[in-house]
Design a protein around this motif. Structure first.
Motif, PDB file in Angstrom:
ATOM      1  N   LYS A  17       0.827  -1.199   0.000  1.00 26.40           N
ATOM      2  CA  LYS A  17       0.000   0.000   0.000  1.00 26.40           C
ATOM      3  C   LYS A  17       0.871   1.263   0.000  1.00 26.40           C
ATOM      4  N   GLN A  18       1.912   1.240   0.844  1.00 31.81           N
ATOM      5  CA  GLN A  18       2.846   2.372   0.887  1.00 31.81           C
ATOM      6  C   GLN A  18       3.547   2.549  -0.464  1.00 31.81           C
ATOM      7  N   MET A  19       3.937   1.432  -1.063  1.00 33.54           N
ATOM      8  CA  MET A  19       4.632   1.470  -2.347  1.00 33.54           C
ATOM      9  C   MET A  19       3.737   2.084  -3.424  1.00 33.54           C
ATOM     10  N   ILE A  20       2.476   1.665  -3.487  1.00 35.65           N
ATOM     11  CA  ILE A  20       1.546   2.197  -4.495  1.00 35.65           C
ATOM     12  C   ILE A  20       1.278   3.668  -4.261  1.00 35.65           C
ATOM     13  N   LEU A  21       1.121   4.065  -2.984  1.00 36.23           N
ATOM     14  CA  LEU A  21       0.895   5.481  -2.684  1.00 36.23           C
ATOM     15  C   LEU A  21       2.098   6.327  -3.116  1.00 36.23           C
ATOM     16  N   GLU A  22       3.305   5.829  -2.870  1.00 34.63           N
ATOM     17  CA  GLU A  22       4.512   6.574  -3.267  1.00 34.63           C
ATOM     18  C   GLU A  22       4.612   6.678  -4.788  1.00 34.63           C
ATOM     19  N   ILE A  23       4.240   5.619  -5.493  1.00 35.79           N
ATOM     20  CA  ILE A  23       4.260   5.643  -6.967  1.00 35.79           C
ATOM     21  C   ILE A  23       3.284   6.699  -7.489  1.00 35.79           C
ATOM     22  N   ILE A  24       2.095   6.748  -6.901  1.00 30.56           N
ATOM     23  CA  ILE A  24       1.096   7.743  -7.322  1.00 30.56           C
ATOM     24  C   ILE A  24       1.610   9.151  -7.046  1.00 30.56           C
ATOM     25  N   LYS A  25       2.254   9.343  -5.882  1.00 33.19           N
ATOM     26  CA  LYS A  25       2.806  10.657  -5.543  1.00 33.19           C
ATOM     27  C   LYS A  25       3.853  11.106  -6.561  1.00 33.19           C
ATOM     28  N   LYS A  26       4.734  10.170  -6.926  1.00 31.06           N
ATOM     29  CA  LYS A  26       5.872  10.530  -7.784  1.00 31.06           C
ATOM     30  C   LYS A  26       5.504  10.629  -9.252  1.00 31.06           C
ATOM     31  N   LYS A  27       4.528   9.825  -9.714  1.00 31.74           N
ATOM     32  CA  LYS A  27       4.241   9.749 -11.144  1.00 31.74           C
ATOM     33  C   LYS A  27       2.847  10.266 -11.492  1.00 31.74           C
ATOM     34  N   ARG A  28       2.213  10.958 -10.570  1.00 36.32           N
ATOM     35  CA  ARG A  28       0.850  11.415 -10.793  1.00 36.32           C
ATOM     36  C   ARG A  28       0.738  12.371 -11.986  1.00 36.32           C
ATOM     37  N   PRO A  29      -0.376  12.281 -12.744  1.00 40.38           N
ATOM     38  CA  PRO A  29      -1.408  11.243 -12.646  1.00 40.38           C
ATOM     39  C   PRO A  29      -0.934   9.939 -13.309  1.00 40.38           C
ATOM     40  N   ILE A  30      -1.462   8.828 -12.832  1.00 41.92           N
ATOM     41  CA  ILE A  30      -1.030   7.523 -13.325  1.00 41.92           C
ATOM     42  C   ILE A  30      -2.227   6.578 -13.327  1.00 41.92           C
ATOM     43  N   SER A  31      -2.247   5.645 -14.257  1.00 45.54           N
ATOM     44  CA  SER A  31      -3.370   4.700 -14.351  1.00 45.54           C
ATOM     45  C   SER A  31      -3.094   3.448 -13.515  1.00 45.54           C
ATOM     46  N   ARG A  32      -4.142   2.710 -13.240  1.00 38.79           N
ATOM     47  CA  ARG A  32      -4.005   1.445 -12.516  1.00 38.79           C
ATOM     48  C   ARG A  32      -3.133   0.470 -13.299  1.00 38.79           C
ATOM     49  N   ALA A  33      -3.286   0.488 -14.631  1.00 42.60           N
ATOM     50  CA  ALA A  33      -2.503  -0.431 -15.478  1.00 42.60           C
ATOM     51  C   ALA A  33      -1.005  -0.136 -15.371  1.00 42.60           C
ATOM     52  N   GLU A  34      -0.663   1.147 -15.333  1.00 44.94           N
ATOM     53  CA  GLU A  34       0.753   1.518 -15.197  1.00 44.94           C
ATOM     54  C   GLU A  34       1.304   1.096 -13.843  1.00 44.94           C
ATOM     55  N   ILE A  35       0.493   1.234 -12.801  1.00 51.75           N
ATOM     56  CA  ILE A  35       0.922   0.809 -11.458  1.00 51.75           C
ATOM     57  C   ILE A  35       1.166  -0.692 -11.444  1.00 51.75           C
ATOM     58  N   THR A  36       0.267  -1.434 -12.095  1.00 52.88           N
ATOM     59  CA  THR A  36       0.415  -2.895 -12.179  1.00 52.88           C
ATOM     60  C   THR A  36       1.728  -3.260 -12.855  1.00 52.88           C
ATOM     61  N   LYS A  37       2.052  -2.541 -13.922  1.00 54.12           N
ATOM     62  CA  LYS A  37       3.287  -2.815 -14.675  1.00 54.12           C
ATOM     63  C   LYS A  37       4.524  -2.527 -13.817  1.00 54.12           C
ATOM     64  N   ILE A  38       4.491  -1.416 -13.068  1.00 55.11           N
ATOM     65  CA  ILE A  38       5.645  -1.016 -12.249  1.00 55.11           C
ATOM     66  C   ILE A  38       5.835  -1.953 -11.056  1.00 55.11           C
ATOM     67  N   THR A  39       4.733  -2.302 -10.381  1.00 56.30           N
ATOM     68  CA  THR A  39       4.832  -3.075  -9.135  1.00 56.30           C
ATOM     69  C   THR A  39       4.907  -4.575  -9.366  1.00 56.30           C
ATOM     70  N   LYS A  40       4.440  -5.004 -10.560  1.00 60.02           N
ATOM     71  CA  LYS A  40       4.352  -6.439 -10.877  1.00 60.02           C
ATOM     72  C   LYS A  40       3.368  -7.178  -9.958  1.00 60.02           C
ATOM     73  N   LEU A  41       2.480  -6.409  -9.302  1.00 57.01           N
ATOM     74  CA  LEU A  41       1.389  -7.020  -8.548  1.00 57.01           C
ATOM     75  C   LEU A  41       0.266  -7.357  -9.516  1.00 57.01           C
ATOM     76  N   SER A  42      -0.662  -8.192  -9.097  1.00 58.97           N
ATOM     77  CA  SER A  42      -1.779  -8.551  -9.970  1.00 58.97           C
ATOM     78  C   SER A  42      -2.726  -7.365 -10.101  1.00 58.97           C
ATOM     79  N   PRO A  43      -3.436  -7.245 -11.242  1.00 57.19           N
ATOM     80  CA  PRO A  43      -4.421  -6.162 -11.408  1.00 57.19           C
ATOM     81  C   PRO A  43      -5.467  -6.157 -10.295  1.00 57.19           C
TER      82      PRO A  43
END
Length: 389
Positions: A17-43
């Motif tokens: 959760k912290q990792m996703i929040l930090e990604i949104i902070k740094k790369k905002r705006p960002i899509s869910r698909a892009e977050i999935t690609k960066i984190t390698k977590l499941s959609p």
């Protein structure tokens, strides 16, 4: 066993959760698909975590944005002005203040000349209270959005209880500084050792971004260190881990203010370096010593070379004990006289144990003078996010 497994799962969830929040902070705006690609977590996992962050008010959905032919995606963002935190740095001669927004940006910085050693902790608390009130008023901040005050203090700190157990810099013993401020200003206040908040700042917003395990060494009027592992400050049993200056270099060596002989700081802090210089030639300050180095005076070059060697030995000891991937050098000695850094690197090439020589980088502070203010503000922000999560 089930309790341990549940704890492990909770830790993983919090980390994701912290990792996703930090990604949104740094790369905002960002899509869910892009977050999935960066984190390698499941959609599915990403979708669930994002939904929770939105529900908690930490993340918001923005307007539809085109991401390809015939496709649109809902982008994710944060509200930078959702909350504010104050960072405070109580130093030897001044108190520094900063106001941080949710994105991690400092909106305002201020310095107030104040020597805590010459007054009482109560007066220092009043200076902090009055300055914060003035900043709130002058910047027209919404008080309901101020979630806390973080304070970096030199010395041995009881982080949990908000007490300065001992600070020779401020002349304090058993001072409940967090309570003294909260009594005047009804805003949650947390305190921590200055080097611990400094390394947090460098890890989140400075030169150690991307590091998994970072060690920080401060070199100046004193010598100290701190360590951060996977985003967690290493505190030790009593929050006192990092007293590098009082590790023993020579049990028959120089007498330290602590009563022991041969402490590292008696070889590499500014007073020790100046003492060594004055045995050869009258030297009023470190600037004069480095000027003599620039003039290629052998006696001055020898002192700085020997100082670099001792610092290299200290780095070797930390690397052998903790195996960090980054070592940050900070403090007046390296920030005001950066020419010493290549000399330290040369010594490290010789004295660091061979298996570790290529396993870490030597870095300098990116945030420099503002690092304690930033780290103290982030300490509050992290606590808020963890509770929300």
């Amino acid at each position: 066993m089930k309790k341990i497994e549940k704890h492990d799962q909770d830790v993983i969830r919090l980390h994701n959760k912290q990792m996703i929040l930090e990604i949104i902070k740094k790369k905002r705006p960002i899509s869910r698909a892009e977050i999935t690609k960066i984190t390698k977590l499941s959609p599915t996992s990403v979708g669930r975590i994002v939904a929770e962050l939105c529900e908690q008010g930490l993340v918001r959905e923005t307007a539809l944005t085109s991401v390809g032919v015939g496709r649109k995606a809902i982008m994710l963002d944060i509200d930078p002005q959702a909350v504010y935190t104050f960072g405070v740095d109580i130093g030897k001669k001044a108190i520094k203040f900063g106001v941080m927004e949710f994105s991690g940006k400092l909106l305002h910085e201020q310095r107030v000349e104040h020597i805590a050693l010459q007054t009482t902790p109560e007066v220092t608390a009043s200076v902090i209270f009055e300055t914060i009130n003035l900043i709130i008023e002058n910047k027209q901040l919404d008080k309901s959005k101020i979630i806390g005050i973080g304070i970096g203090v030199p010395g041995v700190i009881d982080h949990e209880r908000g007490i300065v157990q001992y600070s020779s810099t401020l002349g304090w013993r058993a001072v409940p500084i967090a309570r003294l401020i909260q009594d005047k200003l009804p805003i949650p206040t947390v305190i921590d050792n200055d080097l611990k908040v400094k390394i947090l700042a460098e890890f989140l917003l400075g030169s150690a971004r991307g590091s998994k395990k970072t060690a920080l060494i401060e070199l100046g009027s004193g010598v100290g260190s701190s360590l951060i592992i996977d985003g967690e400050i290493f505190r030790g049993g009593s929050n006192s881990a990092g007293e590098l200056g009082h590790t023993t270099l020579d049990p028959n060596g120089n007498l330290c203010e602590c009563g022991k002989r041969g402490c590292l700081q008696t070889y590499i802090d500014e007073s020790a370096i100046l003492h060594e210089a004055n045995r050869i030639k009258e030297t009023t300050d470190i600037e004069q010593l480095f000027a003599a180095v620039q003039n290629e005076e052998n006696w001055a070059q020898d002192i700085i070379s020997r100082t670099s060697l001792y610092i290299g030995i200290a780095i070797n000891n930390i690397v052998c004990m903790y195996n960090p991937d980054a070592v940050i050098l900070c403090g007046d000695l390296v920030e005001k006289h950066s020419e010493i850094v290549p000399l330290i690197e040369e010594q490290c090439a010789q004295v660091v144990w061979e298996p570790f020589r290529d396993t870490f980088k030597i870095l300098t502070s990116e945030l420099k003078a503002k690092s304690i203010v930033v780290g103290a503000a982030m300490l509050v922000m992290n606590g808020y996010v963890d509770k929300s999560i």
